[in-house]
Design an enzyme around this catalytic site. Sequence first.
Site, PDB file in Angstrom:
ATOM      1  N   ASP A 155      15.799  14.795  46.774  1.00 13.47           N
ATOM      2  CA  ASP A 155      14.944  15.279  45.688  1.00 13.47           C
ATOM      3  C   ASP A 155      13.896  16.226  46.260  1.00 13.47           C
ATOM      4  OD1 ASP A 155      13.935  13.090  47.064  1.00 13.47           O
ATOM      5  OD2 ASP A 155      13.673  11.861  45.292  1.00 13.47           O
ATOM      6  N   CYS A 175       5.090  11.071  47.255  1.00 12.59           N
ATOM      7  CA  CYS A 175       6.239  10.159  47.288  1.00 12.59           C
ATOM      8  C   CYS A 175       7.141  10.465  48.482  1.00 12.59           C
ATOM      9  CB  CYS A 175       7.029  10.247  45.991  1.00 12.59           C
ATOM     10  SG  CYS A 175       8.103   8.816  45.702  1.00 12.59           S
ATOM     11  N   HIS A 230       8.859  13.312  49.252  1.00 15.08           N
ATOM     12  CA  HIS A 230      10.051  14.148  49.089  1.00 15.08           C
ATOM     13  C   HIS A 230      10.122  15.256  50.135  1.00 15.08           C
ATOM     14  CE1 HIS A 230      10.628  12.944  44.559  1.00 15.08           C
ATOM     15  NE2 HIS A 230      10.516  11.905  45.376  1.00 15.08           N
ATOM     16  N   GLU A 235      10.990  12.945  39.798  1.00 15.91           N
ATOM     17  CA  GLU A 235       9.848  12.169  39.321  1.00 15.91           C
ATOM     18  C   GLU A 235       9.763  12.136  37.795  1.00 15.91           C
ATOM     19  OE1 GLU A 235       8.170  10.279  41.076  1.00 15.91           O
ATOM     20  OE2 GLU A 235       8.326  11.002  43.139  1.00 15.91           O
ATOM     21  N   HIS A 260      15.454   7.194  50.496  1.00 16.48           N
ATOM     22  CA  HIS A 260      14.072   7.217  50.031  1.00 16.48           C
ATOM     23  C   HIS A 260      13.206   6.660  51.149  1.00 16.48           C
ATOM     24  CE1 HIS A 260      10.515   7.040  47.597  1.00 16.48           C
ATOM     25  NE2 HIS A 260      11.167   7.469  46.531  1.00 16.48           N
ATOM     26  N   HIS A 291       3.205   7.134  46.026  1.00 16.84           N
ATOM     27  CA  HIS A 291       2.454   7.704  44.904  1.00 16.84           C
ATOM     28  C   HIS A 291       0.937   7.616  45.095  1.00 16.84           C
ATOM     29  CE1 HIS A 291       5.944   7.720  41.744  1.00 16.84           C
ATOM     30  NE2 HIS A 291       6.375   7.960  42.972  1.00 16.84           N
TER      31      HIS A 291
END
EC number: 3.5.1.47
Length: 383
Positions: free
Chosen positions: A72, A97, A99, A131, A158, A353
Site C-alpha cells: 500500500d 502506519c 506504508h 487507509e 504489514h 496510526h
Amino acid sequence: MKEAELIAIRRNLHQIPELALQEKETHAFLLKTVKSFPQTWLTIRTLPKLPTALLVKVHGQAPQRTIGYRTDIDALPVTEQTGLPFSSQHPGIAHACGHDIHMTVALGILDYFAHYQPKDNLIFFFQPAEESKNGGKLAYDMGTFTGDWHIDEFYGLHDRPDLPAGTISTRLGTLFAGTTEINVDLIGKSGHAALPQNANDMIVATASFINQIQTVVARNVSPTDSAVITFGLMRAGTIRNVIAGHAHLEGTLRGFTQKQIDFLQQRIRDIGQGIAASFNCEVNVDLNQGGYYPVENNPQLTQDFIQYMQGDPAVTFAPTGPVMTGEDFGYLLNKIPGTMFWLGVNDPDSQLHAPDFSPDEAALAPGVTAVVHFLEHRMAEKN
C-alpha cells in the site's frame, strides 16, 4: 540493493505522504525508482481509472505460475510528532502506519528480481487508498488482475511496532478483522418536552437501539470467537426542553470471518426494523464494508510460508494471534489465495496510526531478504 539505499528510499517516501487516491508525488517517485532498475524483463503498467496505482510485471524464465506482491502507498491525516530530520513535508499528513516501510521493502524485492530473473512471473502491485476508499477493491473490480495480469497467489506485509526489527510473523486463519461502517438515522417527531404524547422521541428510541445492538455479539457470537460493535458518535436534539425528532449514529462492526460479518450485519438491520415497528418511527441503517474484508490467509500457502520462515536460520519467526484492526488486502485475499504477514519494526513505545510512530529502519534489509528467499522457495515448488 544495499541497506543504505533502502534507508534513503524510505526517508524520501516518508517526507511525501499523501492521502488516499491523491498519491501523485508518491506514484512519480515509485515510477522513477522502478525505471532506474534493469528493464530487461520488466513491464510497467499504469491504470487510467486508478492513476496513482502502479503495477510491475517481472517475466519469469520458465513460468508455471504468477505470484503477486502487494504494497500500500497512501498515508494518514495525522500531524507527525517524531522530530525526525526527514519528517513529513506535507502538513497534517504522515506515514503513521508505516506504508513507507512497506513500499521500500517492495522496491527492494523488485530490485533483486530485476537483476536476477525469477523462474515464475512476479507482479508487484503498488496500491493506493488502503487507509480509506478501498483501493484493492477498486483495482480488482475494474478487472486489473485478468488476462496477462492474472495472479495465482498473492502476498503482502504489514509492519508491527511491538515486534523486534526484522521479525516475521503470521498465522493460519484470520490475521486482520473485516470492518463495516455503520450509519443509522432514526426519524420521529420533535415536540415540547412537557408534551411527549404529541411527539416521537428519538433519544429514547436510540437508547433502545443501542442497548439491543450491544446484545448482538454477547448473545449471537460464540464466547470462543470474537467480534465487536462500537458506536463512537451520536447526535440528537438541540436544547433540553425540546424532544428530539431525529438521531444519528455512527459506529463500526469488526469480525474475523466474512460469514460472521454478514450475519452480524443482518442482525443490525433486523434490530433497526424492530425499533421502527416498536417506536412507530423510521430507521435507516446504512452498512458500508467496501473492500475491508477479513484478511483470511489461505491454509496451504500460509502453512508453506510458516514452515519456510521457521526453517530459515536467517529469519526470526514469531507466532501471533488475530487483531481487530482492518486491512483492505482482505478483499484481494477473498478473491485470490495468499498470505499476509507482519514485519517487526521495533517501536514498542508507540503504535500504528500514532503521530510519534517511528519504525526502526533496521527492519528493511532483513525484510527484503526474507521475502526474496521465500519467493525463490515458492518458485522451486511444483505448481
